[in-house]
Motif scaffolding. Structure first.
Motif, PDB file in Angstrom:
ATOM      1  N   VAL A 145       0.811  -1.224   0.000  1.00 62.61           N
ATOM      2  CA  VAL A 145       0.000   0.000   0.000  1.00 62.61           C
ATOM      3  C   VAL A 145       0.841   1.269   0.000  1.00 62.61           C
ATOM      4  CG1 VAL A 145      -1.815   1.284   1.197  1.00 62.61           C
ATOM      5  CG2 VAL A 145      -1.944  -1.208   1.049  1.00 62.61           C
ATOM      6  N   PRO A 146       1.853   1.391   0.882  1.00 63.81           N
ATOM      7  CA  PRO A 146       2.665   2.609   0.828  1.00 63.81           C
ATOM      8  C   PRO A 146       3.306   2.840  -0.544  1.00 63.81           C
ATOM      9  CG  PRO A 146       3.056   1.463   2.887  1.00 63.81           C
ATOM     10  CD  PRO A 146       2.226   0.553   2.037  1.00 63.81           C
ATOM     11  N   GLN A 147       3.592   1.758  -1.269  1.00 61.20           N
ATOM     12  CA  GLN A 147       4.179   1.903  -2.597  1.00 61.20           C
ATOM     13  C   GLN A 147       3.162   2.438  -3.605  1.00 61.20           C
ATOM     14  OE1 GLN A 147       6.128  -1.819  -3.721  1.00 61.20           O
ATOM     15  NE2 GLN A 147       6.509  -2.264  -1.567  1.00 61.20           N
ATOM     16  N   LEU A 148       1.879   2.250  -3.314  1.00 55.79           N
ATOM     17  CA  LEU A 148       0.830   2.718  -4.223  1.00 55.79           C
ATOM     18  C   LEU A 148       0.434   4.171  -3.973  1.00 55.79           C
ATOM     19  CD1 LEU A 148      -1.559  -0.385  -4.162  1.00 55.79           C
ATOM     20  CD2 LEU A 148       0.154   0.185  -5.898  1.00 55.79           C
ATOM     21  N   LEU A 149       0.926   4.737  -2.889  1.00 58.82           N
ATOM     22  CA  LEU A 149       0.515   6.089  -2.524  1.00 58.82           C
ATOM     23  C   LEU A 149       1.096   7.141  -3.459  1.00 58.82           C
ATOM     24  CD1 LEU A 149       0.798   6.035   1.380  1.00 58.82           C
ATOM     25  CD2 LEU A 149      -1.184   5.516  -0.065  1.00 58.82           C
ATOM     26  N   GLY A 150       2.241   6.831  -4.084  1.00 63.38           N
ATOM     27  CA  GLY A 150       2.883   7.834  -4.926  1.00 63.38           C
ATOM     28  C   GLY A 150       3.222   9.065  -4.113  1.00 63.38           C
ATOM     29  N   GLN A 151       2.806  10.233  -4.595  1.00 65.77           N
ATOM     30  CA  GLN A 151       3.079  11.502  -3.908  1.00 65.77           C
ATOM     31  C   GLN A 151       1.889  11.976  -3.075  1.00 65.77           C
ATOM     32  OE1 GLN A 151       6.201  12.916  -4.092  1.00 65.77           O
ATOM     33  NE2 GLN A 151       6.590  10.947  -5.093  1.00 65.77           N
ATOM     34  N   ALA A 152       1.005  11.053  -2.722  1.00 63.31           N
ATOM     35  CA  ALA A 152      -0.245  11.442  -2.063  1.00 63.31           C
ATOM     36  C   ALA A 152      -0.019  12.252  -0.789  1.00 63.31           C
ATOM     37  CB  ALA A 152      -1.087  10.211  -1.755  1.00 63.31           C
ATOM     38  N   LEU A 153       0.992  11.889  -0.016  1.00 60.70           N
ATOM     39  CA  LEU A 153       1.216  12.576   1.254  1.00 60.70           C
ATOM     40  C   LEU A 153       1.809  13.964   1.050  1.00 60.70           C
ATOM     41  CD1 LEU A 153       2.504   9.511   3.291  1.00 60.70           C
ATOM     42  CD2 LEU A 153       0.347  10.735   3.624  1.00 60.70           C
ATOM     43  N   THR A 154       2.289  14.227  -0.154  1.00 61.57           N
ATOM     44  CA  THR A 154       2.826  15.554  -0.486  1.00 61.57           C
ATOM     45  C   THR A 154       1.804  16.400  -1.224  1.00 61.57           C
ATOM     46  OG1 THR A 154       5.058  14.647  -0.632  1.00 61.57           O
ATOM     47  CG2 THR A 154       4.679  16.779  -1.684  1.00 61.57           C
ATOM     48  N   THR A 155       1.158  15.788  -2.209  1.00 63.16           N
ATOM     49  CA  THR A 155       0.238  16.535  -3.086  1.00 63.16           C
ATOM     50  C   THR A 155      -1.200  16.541  -2.595  1.00 63.16           C
ATOM     51  OG1 THR A 155      -0.270  14.593  -4.443  1.00 63.16           O
ATOM     52  CG2 THR A 155       1.662  15.907  -5.072  1.00 63.16           C
ATOM     53  N   GLY A 156      -1.540  15.559  -1.725  1.00 66.11           N
ATOM     54  CA  GLY A 156      -2.929  15.445  -1.276  1.00 66.11           C
ATOM     55  C   GLY A 156      -3.804  14.688  -2.243  1.00 66.11           C
ATOM     56  N   GLU A 157      -3.182  14.060  -3.260  1.00 64.37           N
ATOM     57  CA  GLU A 157      -3.946  13.289  -4.244  1.00 64.37           C
ATOM     58  C   GLU A 157      -3.352  11.893  -4.392  1.00 64.37           C
ATOM     59  OE1 GLU A 157      -4.005  15.518  -7.884  1.00 64.37           O
ATOM     60  OE2 GLU A 157      -5.715  16.747  -7.213  1.00 64.37           O
ATOM     61  N   LEU A 158      -4.177  10.879  -4.150  1.00 63.56           N
ATOM     62  CA  LEU A 158      -3.765   9.494  -4.340  1.00 63.56           C
ATOM     63  C   LEU A 158      -4.201   9.103  -5.757  1.00 63.56           C
ATOM     64  CD1 LEU A 158      -4.441   6.537  -1.831  1.00 63.56           C
ATOM     65  CD2 LEU A 158      -3.788   6.319  -4.222  1.00 63.56           C
ATOM     66  N   VAL A 159      -3.244   9.095  -6.657  1.00 66.96           N
ATOM     67  CA  VAL A 159      -3.525   8.913  -8.082  1.00 66.96           C
ATOM     68  C   VAL A 159      -3.221   7.471  -8.488  1.00 66.96           C
ATOM     69  CG1 VAL A 159      -2.973   9.709 -10.409  1.00 66.96           C
ATOM     70  CG2 VAL A 159      -2.932  11.331  -8.493  1.00 66.96           C
ATOM     71  N   ALA A 160      -4.212   6.785  -9.001  1.00 65.25           N
ATOM     72  CA  ALA A 160      -4.029   5.390  -9.426  1.00 65.25           C
ATOM     73  C   ALA A 160      -5.214   4.982 -10.289  1.00 65.25           C
ATOM     74  CB  ALA A 160      -3.914   4.464  -8.213  1.00 65.25           C
ATOM     75  N   PRO A 161      -5.076   3.881 -11.041  1.00 66.76           N
ATOM     76  CA  PRO A 161      -6.209   3.380 -11.819  1.00 66.76           C
ATOM     77  C   PRO A 161      -7.352   2.932 -10.913  1.00 66.76           C
ATOM     78  CG  PRO A 161      -4.137   2.391 -12.547  1.00 66.76           C
ATOM     79  CD  PRO A 161      -3.851   3.087 -11.263  1.00 66.76           C
ATOM     80  N   ALA A 162      -8.507   2.717 -11.506  1.00 68.86           N
ATOM     81  CA  ALA A 162      -9.637   2.163 -10.760  1.00 68.86           C
ATOM     82  C   ALA A 162      -9.219   0.840 -10.128  1.00 68.86           C
ATOM     83  CB  ALA A 162     -10.824   1.959 -11.694  1.00 68.86           C
ATOM     84  N   ASP A 163      -9.691   0.609  -8.908  1.00 65.82           N
ATOM     85  CA  ASP A 163      -9.287  -0.595  -8.182  1.00 65.82           C
ATOM     86  C   ASP A 163     -10.502  -1.205  -7.501  1.00 65.82           C
ATOM     87  OD1 ASP A 163      -9.503   1.546  -6.293  1.00 65.82           O
ATOM     88  OD2 ASP A 163      -8.352   0.360  -4.855  1.00 65.82           O
ATOM     89  N   GLY A 164     -10.241  -2.194  -6.660  1.00 66.71           N
ATOM     90  CA  GLY A 164     -11.291  -2.849  -5.900  1.00 66.71           C
ATOM     91  C   GLY A 164     -10.783  -3.164  -4.509  1.00 66.71           C
TER      92      GLY A 164
END
Length: 287
Positions: A145-164
């Motif tokens: 999960v932390p690897q999927l966060l990208g820059q979310a903690l910096t930018t405020g946006e968790l950017v990724a494809p649709a998931d489940g």
């Protein structure tokens, strides 16, 4: 003797530590590609020998005297991975192991959309033809999960494809369960029930939890598959690896990793590690 392969890896190392809580070190052996990385285990009385799935000749000595062998799945995919698993299983049987344990996955299936899952299914099918075995149907590693966060903690946006939803499960919990089974405290013949956390979360849930943890709004942003993989490639990820990672999202959309259960908590005798604690650690390390 109980032999653990991959004993300097993230899962294998923890399996050995938990196993040493349960059985004398004299009953534990490890098979590692680099024995220098296992000096601490040797100092505890664990038998350390070199073994490499890609070098069949190295495994006879590594598995000598084995009553049980834990085959930790290879860090590759496709025919190469399956062949390495087959090599290890054959070596374990040749060494006289009465039971072979294998670290499989909750989503193991020939028709999975995520490339490693058919490898697990093929390995389990081979295991079933060779004798008594236990296949650990481990939940999806929460450390992903932390690897999927990208820059979310910096930018405020968790950017990724649709998931489940995915029942994200901690290495520490799975390692303890493996140790319980290797020590013979519990027994499963064939594949175990899913060894997962009791709840499943998608990345929208992850963003909501991060918002609570950080006190900052973390927004889930869904992007097209091609846009996401192209971004990975631009940042240096090999295209084949980016495509493999995208398969994880395809599979999760189909619900392949949504299964939950209480078997893991029953094995380890305590609640599993909540995803929130993994996210709290990721948030702290980002500052």
């Amino acid at each position: 003797m109980i032999i653990v392969t991959g004993a300097t890896g993230k899962l294998g190392a923890q399996v050995v530590e938990r196993l040493l809580d349960r059985v004398p070190a004299s009953r534990v052996g490890v098979s590692v590609r680099d024995v220098s990385r296992a000096e601490a285990l040797a100092g505890k009385g664990v038998r350390v020998r070199r073994g490499d799935f890609a070098e069949p000749g190295s495994l006879a000595g590594a598995f000598e005297g084995a009553s049980a062998v834990l085959v930790v799945s290879a860090g590759t995919t496709g025919p190469e991975a399956v062949q390495q698993h087959v090599t290890a299983i054959d070596a374990a049987r040749a060494a006289g192991a009465e039971r072979v344990f294998y670290t499989s996955h909750q989503g193991a299936a020939a028709g999975s959309l995520f490339e490693p899952m058919p490898d697990h299914a093929a390995t389990e099918e081979y295991l079933a033809r060779t004798g008594t075995f236990t296949s650990l149907r481990n939940g999806f590693y929460a450390s992903t999960v932390p690897q999927l966060l990208g820059q979310a903690l910096t930018t405020g946006e968790l950017v990724a494809p649709a998931d489940g939803p995915v029942s994200w499960t901690a290495h520490a919990d799975l390692a303890e369960a493996a140790a319980v089974l290797l020590a013979g405290e519990e027994r499963f013949d064939g594949p175990t029930p899913p060894l997962t956390a009791p709840e499943a979360f998608d990345l929208g849930d992850v963003a909501a939890q991060l918002t609570e943890i950080t006190g900052r709004t973390i927004r889930r942003v869904v992007v097209e598959d091609e846009e996401w993989t192209a971004s990975l490639v631009r940042h240096g990820v090999p295209e084949a690896q980016a495509t493999l990672l995208l398969g994880m999202f395809h599979a999760s959309r189909r619900g392949e990793f949504a299964t939950t259960g209480d078997q893991l908590e029953k094995l380890i005798g305590r609640p599993t590690t909540p995803l929130r604690s993994i996210l709290e650690a990721a948030s702290e390390s980002a500052h």
